[in-house]
Write a protein that holds these residues in place. Sequence first.
Motif, PDB file in Angstrom:
ATOM      1  N   GLU A  15      43.052  -3.900  46.769  1.00  0.00           N
ATOM      2  CA  GLU A  15      41.428  -5.060  47.410  1.00  0.00           C
ATOM      3  C   GLU A  15      41.132  -3.348  47.233  1.00  0.00           C
ATOM      4  O   GLU A  15      41.040  -2.386  46.988  1.00  0.00           O
ATOM      5  N   THR A  16      39.611  -3.796  47.326  1.00  0.00           N
ATOM      6  CA  THR A  16      38.868  -2.518  46.969  1.00  0.00           C
ATOM      7  C   THR A  16      37.020  -3.355  47.998  1.00  0.00           C
ATOM      8  O   THR A  16      37.110  -4.624  48.203  1.00  0.00           O
ATOM      9  N   TRP A  17      36.948  -2.199  48.246  1.00  0.00           N
ATOM     10  CA  TRP A  17      35.835  -2.649  48.847  1.00  0.00           C
ATOM     11  C   TRP A  17      34.717  -0.198  49.831  1.00  0.00           C
ATOM     12  O   TRP A  17      35.410   0.237  49.379  1.00  0.00           O
ATOM     13  N   SER A  18      33.318  -1.008  48.901  1.00  0.00           N
ATOM     14  CA  SER A  18      32.949   0.054  49.490  1.00  0.00           C
ATOM     15  C   SER A  18      32.883   1.297  49.269  1.00  0.00           C
ATOM     16  O   SER A  18      33.901   2.135  49.544  1.00  0.00           O
ATOM     17  N   TYR A  19      32.795   1.224  47.452  1.00  0.00           N
ATOM     18  CA  TYR A  19      33.368   1.946  46.665  1.00  0.00           C
ATOM     19  C   TYR A  19      35.128   2.895  46.462  1.00  0.00           C
ATOM     20  O   TYR A  19      35.676   3.506  45.851  1.00  0.00           O
TER      21      TYR A  19
END
Length: 97
Positions: A15-19
């Motif tokens: 997952e990806t979020w906030s860099y």
Amino acid sequence: MERQGKNREGGLFCETWSYGLYIDVFWIADEYRNKGYGKVMITEAERLGKEIGCIFAHTCTFSYQSPEFYKRMGYEVFAVNDEYPEDIKQFFLKKKL
């Protein structure tokens, strides 16, 4: 009877979020371990994460799983949960991309 279906040999869910790129689930069947597949899979996940703007990757693993693999891949332990019984530890790891 052989089990039918996809991804019997291994897989990687991120997952990806906030860099950040979070490696959530990662597995390789025993017969494919120590052959470089894990390195290829993690390297590609990191490349894709970096391509979309991630500046770090992180994950967690248990002492009976793969902390040494992640360390060899350049991850550093930033926290340890040692509250589990039977000397089991949970490692939290991170890496700058």
